[in-house]
Design an enzyme around this catalytic site. Structure first.
Site, PDB file in Angstrom:
ATOM      1  N   GLU A 136       0.834  -1.203   0.000  1.00  8.22           N
ATOM      2  CA  GLU A 136       0.000   0.000   0.000  1.00  8.22           C
ATOM      3  C   GLU A 136       0.872   1.260   0.000  1.00  8.22           C
ATOM      4  OE1 GLU A 136      -3.440   1.999   2.910  1.00  8.22           O
ATOM      5  OE2 GLU A 136      -2.112   0.415   3.634  1.00  8.22           O
ATOM      6  N   LYS A 158      -9.835   2.977  -2.548  1.00  5.72           N
ATOM      7  CA  LYS A 158     -10.289   2.372  -1.302  1.00  5.72           C
ATOM      8  C   LYS A 158     -11.642   2.946  -0.882  1.00  5.72           C
ATOM      9  CE  LYS A 158      -8.625   1.486   3.436  1.00  5.72           C
ATOM     10  NZ  LYS A 158      -7.546   1.778   4.402  1.00  5.72           N
ATOM     11  N   CYS A 161      -5.673  -2.722   2.721  1.00  4.34           N
ATOM     12  CA  CYS A 161      -5.448  -2.692   4.164  1.00  4.34           C
ATOM     13  C   CYS A 161      -6.675  -3.111   4.973  1.00  4.34           C
ATOM     14  CB  CYS A 161      -4.956  -1.302   4.570  1.00  4.34           C
ATOM     15  SG  CYS A 161      -4.418  -1.190   6.304  1.00  4.34           S
TER      16      CYS A 161
END
Length: 511
Positions: A263, A326, A375
């Site tokens: 990430e 995200k 994540c």
């Protein structure tokens, strides 16, 4: 007085034991089983002897709070990174306090159940609270009761049927049995509850062993993936020199079809940095591999207004294949909820909050279809991934976590693989990276450390690269088709029975 002190000491020790049963301590499965059994049985015992709902609440709340102090101790680390270590114990303690309230509410629910329903209802209440914690305040389903099984391959297979929530219910129902033994003595072994527990144990282990035997020899899909771990320190995260280091690391080891970085491993916006983009396109061309990486994307809205996204992107020799923003952001880490009321800035760099992506997305890489999760997103159950997806990619920056958090995060990922029947490629800066099979097991590969020494390994948690043959997915699981809908329906029916239904399990209340 001595008895009172002893009881307080036992209470504290049992509460803290409830935090030590989670990863990484569950590598000793027997320790976690015994520890969780003691913790749950003691909690139910305390609720049962409470004289009113307030005492039941505080008994369950206190045990949960003590458990949280241990299991969520890793949360101090992010505050240390941003120079707020002084307030970390207070803020994390406040979180531990707030999250313990949910167990306190489970205590109240259990207290108001009839005594002959309390054992069954306690398992339902804990599971119901876990479900609530998965969505309330945007959700934080971390360290579910079922996580103690992350190192026990046969047991976690039942998650392919009922998910991690269902396994939590079965775990509480079975491991609280010592409470019944203490309460009712030897006659409990002749009860229907005891035989039901035996049936559950045989079913879970039998189903698990059969599933492992059936799918243990995975057919490779003919693609090799290279996982690159640079272990960049948080203060050096946006150093432009990191890109060159990642490129050089990607040349180590064996040839591959897909290269995956962590990430925000690229320190610039690839949509606006042509020079960095050319470097990645050249790496793809030279290695003959598609690259999956993360960076912060900026979307200008006109004037001085813009949005900031945490983005995963796939790149080949011709440029960007596709990207994903995200969707499920971390409260206080990537944005401040109710910002007009809370006078704090987020923990990540910059004053601007991240914006949430709109589409779930999936895209093709090296002839395969991937489902992206960045994540925090991987901790949420019930993805219901479609049949055309070949694998999940989870990129993360686990430098934020202390050691407990890194192990817990990777353990949670195993359940997503089992639930959906899909392999997971996970690359977590300074965390535990690897390819997790649809059975929830790390797949062996060739690990090459930065000094160009190679050896066999199952996961990567040092500076180096791990080359792994990507395995195939299992046909769509029952849980992948239903998600949490089935188990939530059963929870509601079970709770209605626990409060109002007739006794079918065990002893009648004594008059």
């Amino acid at each position: 007085m001595k008895n009172r002190i002893l009881n307080i000491l036992i209470y504290i020790l049992v509460g803290m034991l409830g935090g030590f049963v989670f990863p990484p301590f569950n590598k000793c499965v027997l320790f976690s089983i015994i520890g969780m059994a003691v913790y749950l049985s003691y909690m139910l015992y305390g609720i049962g002897i409470s004289k009113n709902w307030k005492r039941a609440f505080w008994f369950a709340f206190g045990l949960s709070f003590l458990s949280n102090i241990v299991s969520f101790s890793w949360m101090v680390r992010p505050f240390e990174f941003v120079g707020a270590g002084v307030i970390a114990p207070f803020v994390v303690g406040l979180f531990d306090f707030g999250w313990a309230i949910f167990f306190g509410l489970a205590g109240i629910m259990t207290f108001y159940m009839k005594e002959n329903k309390r054992y069954f209802g306690f398992a339902l209440s804990i599971t119901f609270i876990e479900w609530v914690k998965s969505w309330i305040f945007t959700g934080f389903p971390w360290n579910s009761v079922a996580l103690i099984w992350s190192e026990c391959l046969p047991v976690i297979q039942v998650a392919s049927l009922v998910g991690i929530l269902g396994l939590s219910f079965l775990t509480v129902f079975v491991l609280t049995f010592p409470y019944l033994v203490l309460k009712n003595g030897k006659k409990v072994f002749k009860s229907r509850t005891f035989f039901l527990i035996i049936l559950i144990i045989f079913f879970v282990l039998g189903f698990g062993w059969l599933r492992v035997l059936k799918y243990k020899n995975f057919e490779p899909v003919g693609k090799k993936v290279k996982l690159v771990n640079l272990n960049v320190i948080q203060e050096d995260k946006y150093n432009e020199g990191n890109l060159d280091k990642y490129i050089e690391m990607s040349k180590l080891g064996e040839s591959s079809d897909i290269i995956v970085w962590s990430e925000t491993s690229v320190p610039t916006d690839l949509f606006r940095d042509d020079f960095s983009m050319m470097k990645l396109m050249n790496l793809s061309a030279v290695n003959g591999a598609n690259i999956i990486t993360g960076f912060n994307r900026i979307e200008f809205l006109g004037g001085r207004n813009f949005k900031l996204f945490n983005t995963m992107v796939a790149i080949d020799k011709d440029g960007i294949l596709d990207f994903y923003d995200k969707r499920h952001l971390v409260p206080f880490g990537e944005y401040i909820p109710l910002k007009f009321l809370i006078p704090f800035k987020k923990l990540t760099e910059g004053a601007i909050d991240f914006s949430s992506g709109i589409e779930s997305g999936k895209f093709d890489v090296a002839g395969l279809t991937l489902y992206p999760l960045i994540c925090y997103e991987v901790i949420f159950s019930g993805l219901r991934i479609s049949k055309d997806v070949d694998f999940i990619v989870n990129i993360s920056n686990d430098k934020w976590f202390a050691s407990f958090g890194k192990y817990q995060h990777s353990a949670i990922v195993k359940f997503r693989a089992v639930e959906e029947g899909v392999p997971v490629i996970r690359v977590a800066n300074d965390g535990i990276s690897g390819v997790i099979s649809p059975l929830g097991e790390f797949v062996s590969g060739k690990l090459t450390v930065s000094k160009d020494k190679s050896f066999d390994a199952k996961f990567l948690n040092v500076v180096g690269v791990l080359d792994v043959d990507l395995v195939s997915r299992i046909g769509s699981t029952f849980f992948a088709k239903t998600g949490n809908l089935f188990i939530i329906f059963l929870l509601i029916i079970g709770l209605m029975y626990s409060f109002y239904g007739s006794n079918i399990l065990i002893f009648q209340r004594k008059r």
